[in-house]
Design a protein around this motif. Structure first.
Motif, PDB file in Angstrom:
ATOM      1  N   ALA A 121      14.687  48.991 -12.985  1.00 38.89           N
ATOM      2  CA  ALA A 121      15.935  49.588 -12.540  1.00 38.89           C
ATOM      3  C   ALA A 121      16.979  49.406 -13.631  1.00 38.89           C
ATOM      4  CB  ALA A 121      16.414  48.947 -11.251  1.00 38.89           C
ATOM      5  N   THR A 122      17.940  50.325 -13.648  1.00 40.80           N
ATOM      6  CA  THR A 122      19.065  50.204 -14.563  1.00 40.80           C
ATOM      7  C   THR A 122      20.324  50.670 -13.840  1.00 40.80           C
ATOM      8  OG1 THR A 122      19.846  50.709 -16.794  1.00 40.80           O
ATOM      9  CG2 THR A 122      18.744  52.481 -15.622  1.00 40.80           C
ATOM     10  N   GLU A 123      21.448  50.089 -14.214  1.00 40.62           N
ATOM     11  CA  GLU A 123      22.723  50.375 -13.547  1.00 40.62           C
ATOM     12  C   GLU A 123      23.775  50.728 -14.596  1.00 40.62           C
ATOM     13  OE1 GLU A 123      26.029  47.967 -10.851  1.00 40.62           O
ATOM     14  OE2 GLU A 123      24.399  46.885 -11.787  1.00 40.62           O
ATOM     15  N   TYR A 124      24.565  51.732 -14.289  1.00 39.65           N
ATOM     16  CA  TYR A 124      25.688  52.123 -15.139  1.00 39.65           C
ATOM     17  C   TYR A 124      26.955  52.089 -14.307  1.00 39.65           C
ATOM     18  CZ  TYR A 124      22.072  53.842 -18.253  1.00 39.65           C
ATOM     19  OH  TYR A 124      20.976  53.926 -19.076  1.00 39.65           O
ATOM     20  N   ILE A 125      28.031  51.545 -14.877  1.00 37.34           N
ATOM     21  CA  ILE A 125      29.313  51.453 -14.172  1.00 37.34           C
ATOM     22  C   ILE A 125      30.372  52.144 -15.007  1.00 37.34           C
ATOM     23  CG2 ILE A 125      31.056  49.891 -13.238  1.00 37.34           C
ATOM     24  CD1 ILE A 125      28.879  47.841 -12.863  1.00 37.34           C
ATOM     25  N   SER A 126      31.244  52.924 -14.341  1.00 37.60           N
ATOM     26  CA  SER A 126      32.340  53.578 -15.055  1.00 37.60           C
ATOM     27  C   SER A 126      33.295  52.531 -15.618  1.00 37.60           C
ATOM     28  CB  SER A 126      33.080  54.544 -14.124  1.00 37.60           C
ATOM     29  OG  SER A 126      33.699  53.835 -13.075  1.00 37.60           O
ATOM     30  N   ARG A 127      34.054  52.924 -16.630  1.00 38.10           N
ATOM     31  CA  ARG A 127      34.975  51.980 -17.281  1.00 38.10           C
ATOM     32  C   ARG A 127      35.967  51.360 -16.300  1.00 38.10           C
ATOM     33  NH1 ARG A 127      34.870  52.050 -22.935  1.00 38.10           N
ATOM     34  NH2 ARG A 127      33.769  53.846 -23.777  1.00 38.10           N
ATOM     35  N   ASP A 128      36.438  52.158 -15.350  1.00 35.67           N
ATOM     36  CA  ASP A 128      37.423  51.631 -14.401  1.00 35.67           C
ATOM     37  C   ASP A 128      36.778  50.959 -13.191  1.00 35.67           C
ATOM     38  OD1 ASP A 128      36.487  53.795 -12.940  1.00 35.67           O
ATOM     39  OD2 ASP A 128      38.446  54.744 -12.714  1.00 35.67           O
ATOM     40  N   GLY A 129      35.458  50.935 -13.123  1.00 35.78           N
ATOM     41  CA  GLY A 129      34.750  50.262 -12.043  1.00 35.78           C
ATOM     42  C   GLY A 129      34.751  51.011 -10.723  1.00 35.78           C
ATOM     43  N   SER A 130      35.151  52.280 -10.733  1.00 35.73           N
ATOM     44  CA  SER A 130      35.232  53.025  -9.477  1.00 35.73           C
ATOM     45  C   SER A 130      33.903  53.647  -9.063  1.00 35.73           C
ATOM     46  CB  SER A 130      36.293  54.116  -9.578  1.00 35.73           C
ATOM     47  OG  SER A 130      35.916  55.079 -10.555  1.00 35.73           O
ATOM     48  N   GLN A 131      32.970  53.781  -9.983  1.00 36.39           N
ATOM     49  CA  GLN A 131      31.670  54.373  -9.674  1.00 36.39           C
ATOM     50  C   GLN A 131      30.561  53.600 -10.382  1.00 36.39           C
ATOM     51  OE1 GLN A 131      32.154  58.403 -11.087  1.00 36.39           O
ATOM     52  NE2 GLN A 131      32.371  59.139  -8.997  1.00 36.39           N
ATOM     53  N   ALA A 132      29.408  53.613  -9.762  1.00 35.20           N
ATOM     54  CA  ALA A 132      28.220  53.026 -10.373  1.00 35.20           C
ATOM     55  C   ALA A 132      27.031  53.910 -10.025  1.00 35.20           C
ATOM     56  CB  ALA A 132      27.980  51.611  -9.861  1.00 35.20           C
ATOM     57  N   ALA A 133      26.104  54.014 -10.949  1.00 28.22           N
ATOM     58  CA  ALA A 133      24.858  54.741 -10.727  1.00 28.22           C
ATOM     59  C   ALA A 133      23.709  53.776 -10.946  1.00 28.22           C
ATOM     60  CB  ALA A 133      24.747  55.926 -11.676  1.00 28.22           C
ATOM     61  N   VAL A 134      22.757  53.793 -10.021  1.00 26.88           N
ATOM     62  CA  VAL A 134      21.600  52.904 -10.101  1.00 26.88           C
ATOM     63  C   VAL A 134      20.342  53.764 -10.100  1.00 26.88           C
ATOM     64  CG1 VAL A 134      20.349  51.012  -9.011  1.00 26.88           C
ATOM     65  CG2 VAL A 134      22.848  51.122  -8.833  1.00 26.88           C
ATOM     66  N   PHE A 135      19.554  53.632 -11.158  1.00 27.77           N
ATOM     67  CA  PHE A 135      18.282  54.326 -11.282  1.00 27.77           C
ATOM     68  C   PHE A 135      17.170  53.297 -11.055  1.00 27.77           C
ATOM     69  CE2 PHE A 135      21.279  56.638 -13.858  1.00 27.77           C
ATOM     70  CZ  PHE A 135      20.982  57.976 -13.608  1.00 27.77           C
ATOM     71  N   ALA A 136      16.237  53.615 -10.169  1.00 25.17           N
ATOM     72  CA  ALA A 136      15.108  52.720  -9.902  1.00 25.17           C
ATOM     73  C   ALA A 136      13.812  53.478 -10.180  1.00 25.17           C
ATOM     74  CB  ALA A 136      15.143  52.256  -8.445  1.00 25.17           C
ATOM     75  N   PHE A 137      12.893  52.825 -10.844  1.00 28.93           N
ATOM     76  CA  PHE A 137      11.628  53.448 -11.229  1.00 28.93           C
ATOM     77  C   PHE A 137      10.466  52.553 -10.821  1.00 28.93           C
ATOM     78  CE2 PHE A 137      14.881  54.553 -14.331  1.00 28.93           C
ATOM     79  CZ  PHE A 137      14.851  55.934 -14.272  1.00 28.93           C
ATOM     80  N   LEU A 138       9.353  53.178 -10.463  1.00 30.27           N
ATOM     81  CA  LEU A 138       8.146  52.448 -10.119  1.00 30.27           C
ATOM     82  C   LEU A 138       6.963  53.144 -10.780  1.00 30.27           C
ATOM     83  CD1 LEU A 138       6.774  50.214  -8.424  1.00 30.27           C
ATOM     84  CD2 LEU A 138       6.580  51.894  -6.589  1.00 30.27           C
ATOM     85  N   GLY A 139       6.312  52.456 -11.711  1.00 27.39           N
ATOM     86  CA  GLY A 139       5.153  53.022 -12.395  1.00 27.39           C
ATOM     87  C   GLY A 139       3.941  53.074 -11.486  1.00 27.39           C
ATOM     88  N   SER A 140       3.677  51.985 -10.800  1.00 28.68           N
ATOM     89  CA  SER A 140       2.577  51.950  -9.839  1.00 28.68           C
ATOM     90  C   SER A 140       2.838  50.803  -8.860  1.00 28.68           C
ATOM     91  CB  SER A 140       1.234  51.749 -10.540  1.00 28.68           C
ATOM     92  OG  SER A 140       1.185  50.492 -11.171  1.00 28.68           O
ATOM     93  N   SER A 141       2.216  50.893  -7.710  1.00 26.81           N
ATOM     94  CA  SER A 141       2.404  49.849  -6.715  1.00 26.81           C
ATOM     95  C   SER A 141       1.054  49.399  -6.187  1.00 26.81           C
ATOM     96  CB  SER A 141       3.290  50.335  -5.564  1.00 26.81           C
ATOM     97  OG  SER A 141       2.656  51.386  -4.864  1.00 26.81           O
TER      98      SER A 141
END
Length: 87
Positions: A1-21
Motif C-alpha cells: 500500500a502507498t499513501e499520498y497526502i495533499s500539502r495542506d492535509g485536506s485530502q489523502a489517497a491510499v492505494f492498496a495492491f495484492l499480488g497474490s493471496s
C-alpha cells in the motif's frame, strides 16, 4: 500500500495492491500517517472496497491508530480510497 497526502492535509489517497493471496490470510490493516489527529475525515472507496469501513467518517487519530482493512482477495487485486477532511 502507498499513501499520498495533499500539502495542506485536506485530502489523502491510499492505494492498496495484492499480488497474490493464500486462502484464509486476511489483507493487513492499513494505519494511515500524516493526518491531523483532531480533524475529521470522510473515507470513500473509489475503486474496490473496505471490509470494515465501506464509507465512513472518523477522526485523523482513528484512521492513524485503528486504520481499515481493504477487502482484497485473490490474485492481482487493487483498491483506491480517498479521504477528505470534513469542514
Amino acid at each position: 500500500a502507498t499513501e499520498y497526502i495533499s500539502r495542506d492535509g485536506s485530502q489523502a489517497a491510499v492505494f492498496a495492491f495484492l499480488g497474490s493471496s493464500h486462502f484464509g490470510d486476511p489483507y493487513p490493516t492499513l494505519r494511515l500517517r500524516g493526518l491531523d489527529p483532531a480533524a475529521r475525515y470522510r473515507m470513500k472507496a473509489v475503486y474496490g472496497k473496505s471490509s470494515d469501513a465501506p464509507e465512513a467518517e472518523a477522526s485523523g487519530a482513528y484512521w492513524m491508530n485503528r486504520g481499515f482493512t481493504p477487502a482484497l482477495v485473490g490474485d492481482f487485486q487493487a483498491a483506491l480510497f480517498v479521504l477528505e477532511r470534513v469542514p
